[in-house]
Scaffold this active site. Structure first.
Site, PDB file in Angstrom:
ATOM      1  N   ASP A  27      39.301  36.502  30.966  1.00 44.15           N
ATOM      2  CA  ASP A  27      40.386  35.611  31.380  1.00 44.15           C
ATOM      3  C   ASP A  27      41.693  36.378  31.450  1.00 44.15           C
ATOM      4  OD1 ASP A  27      40.853  33.057  32.269  1.00 44.15           O
ATOM      5  OD2 ASP A  27      40.350  32.094  30.378  1.00 44.15           O
TER       6      ASP A  27
ATOM      7  N   HIS B 139      47.536  35.985  38.073  1.00 46.28           N
ATOM      8  CA  HIS B 139      47.203  35.181  36.907  1.00 46.28           C
ATOM      9  C   HIS B 139      45.817  35.506  36.354  1.00 46.28           C
ATOM     10  CE1 HIS B 139      50.627  32.235  37.083  1.00 46.28           C
ATOM     11  NE2 HIS B 139      50.702  32.795  38.290  1.00 46.28           N
TER      12      HIS B 139
END
Length: 494
Positions: A371, A164
């Site tokens: 991110d 992730h």
């Protein structure tokens, strides 16, 4: 089994699990992504209970409860190793490295050994959920070695892994202690999924350059067999989030916020309190905004929700103090007796309330330094009123920028540039706002969370057929594989 060929028994594994109660705060992007998968697929979601136990338990004990058509199973992790595993190696070595902050790595060899012990503990716990046609889907950096531990226990079912977070360039990953051993263990997975093509290429660059392994069409050949590396960008259930936004307009938190604005425009940021999220730079950009565009004072304010996490780690404690001090300084400089420029909240909100807060804000500010995807960006877009949508200001270093390319993309290191872009967002006419929003919603509707999970599991199921055809080395007895791992790569045996 569904129409996309989902296996009869899908076991999803992550460090933490979520219950999916609509009125409780969401713990993060991973939980938001996995909840619908488990609720609608019949999968079993296994993870930590958040509690620890001493070492006297003979076997891992799991508490099981229903979650939609699926179930969640929670385990108490071993007390002797939890700190070294979680606060140590996972979050003081892997997390900073994966976000290209090798300067923040603080870890010991004992932390690494605890990380491997917890991965082995979880592998033993998963055996009770193994049935015919089981597939294991492991989530995130807490369990990079879990696939290898399952192989050592004789599991030959398909095992997939999804990351992730971003994956950094090789030079950064080399700063992680035991990186070769750990990356070799990762190749026990049949399928490794990444958020972006850049992340996938960085991983393959390490495997080819540092480990010297053969790579062909994204497939790595190692002593474990064949590992397919592929990109699976995470989506959200955009339609569901839009419904949340419409229904939550009357929620007390949302209605109070709306009444308090007195006609001013609102920008919103929602993040965990983490150095990867760029909070200091974001607040500095608003400081610059009110300094450079004094006409926007009292005309635009910021609601920054920053839920604290990992407070026991020094870097996080320092960040919490730095952000709080900066907010106080900016408010003191620009505030008035009847106007607070930055509303700063250190608590979480449920998805339903967040959707209403997003819709209330005319500007969504999502400016991480780095991110993996950032689902907040997608949630903000989905929550908007189609007749009067807000503007998303998005870091070009978030994975979501690859899809949401009609957002106003910014460099989060450029404070002046962010200030100018926020001013542009505040003045954007309705026609342009709707055009940009329509384009982003088309992307969200075409790449949903349901499609993400179905695509990954379909590819994982293909590994079963490929294994039968190729008969990789990993199919040898576990004892032989243990010896080979030790002889070739030096992987520590647990």
């Amino acid at each position: 089994m569904n129409r996309r060929g989902r296996p009869v028994n899908l076991v999803v594994v992550s460090n933490r699990v979520a219950r999916g109660k609509p009125n409780e705060p969401m713990t993060g992007g991973l939980a938001a992504a996995l909840l619908p998968v488990v609720e609608h697929s019949g999968a079993i979601w296994v993870g930590s209970s958040g509690r620890v136990r001493d070492g006297h338990q003979k076997e891992p004990f799991a508490e099981i409860e229903a979650l939609g058509t699926g179930a969640i199973a929670t385990l108490d992790l071993p007390a002797a190793h939890y700190g070294g595993y979680y606060e140590g190696f996972a979050n003081s070595a892997l997390w900073p490295a994966l976000h290209s902050r090798s300067d923040l790595i603080r870890v010991s060899q004992d932390d690494y050994l605890s990380y491997r012990e917890v991965n082995a503990f979880m592998a033993r716990a998963l055996l009770r959920f193994r049935k015919p046609k089981t597939a294991f889907w492991v989530q995130d950096y807490h369990f990079l070695a879990l696939g290898a531990e399952l192989r050592d226990l004789g599991v030959d079912d398909p095992i997939g892994f999804f990351l992730h977070t971003p994956w950094p360039v090789t030079a950064v990953m080399q700063g992680v202690p035991n990186h070769r051993e750990l990356l070799t263990a990762m190749l026990a997975y049949d399928l490794i999924g990444f958020q972006t093509q850049e992340d996938c290429e960085n991983f393959l660059g390490y495997v080819g350059g540092e480990l010297g392994l053969t790579i062909e069409d994204g497939i790595v050949s190692s002593q474990h067999g064949r590992t397919r590396c592929q990109v699976f960008p995470i989506g959200i259930d955009a339609e569901k989030f839009a419904v949340y936004a419409a229904k939550s307009a009357s929620h007390p938190d949302v209605s109070r916020l709306r009444r308090s604005l007195n006609g001013e425009r609102l920008a919103i940021g929602v993040d965990r309190l983490d150095y990867s999220k760029g909070l200091v730079n974001r607040i500095s950009a608003f400081d610059r905004l009110w300094t450079s565009y004094p006409q926007l004072a009292r005309g635009i304010s910021l609601l920054q929700i920053a839920n604290p996490s990992r407070g026991a780690i020094e870097a996080y404690g320092n960040l919490q103090n730095d952000v709080a001090r900066l907010v106080t300084d900016v408010n003191g400089r620009h505030g008035e007796v009847d106007w607070t420029p930055i509303r700063y909240l250190n608590k979480g909100f449920s998805q339903t309330v967040l959707a209403g807060l997003y819709r209330t804000a005319q500007i969504g500010v999502v400016t991480p330094l780095h991110d993996g995807m950032n689902l907040v960006a997608k949630e903000y877009v989905a929550a908007q009123n189609p007749a009067d949508p807000g503007v998303l200001v998005l870091s070009k270093f978030a994975g979501a920028a690859n899809e949401l390319d009609t957002a106003l993309l910014v460099n989060p290191h450029d404070i002046d540039g962010m200030a100018r872009t926020i001013a542009v967002a505040a003045a954007m006419p309705l026609t342009e706002r709707k055009m940009r929003w329509d384009a982003m919603m088309k992307k969200l509707r075409g790449h949903t969370i349901q499609q993400w999970s179905a695509d990954f599991v379909t590819e994982l199921e293909k590994c079963r057929t490929e294994k039968a055809a190729v008969a990789p080395l990993a199919a040898q007895p576990p004892q032989a594989l243990r010896w080979l791992k030790s002889a070739i790569s030096g992987v520590r045996l647990i």
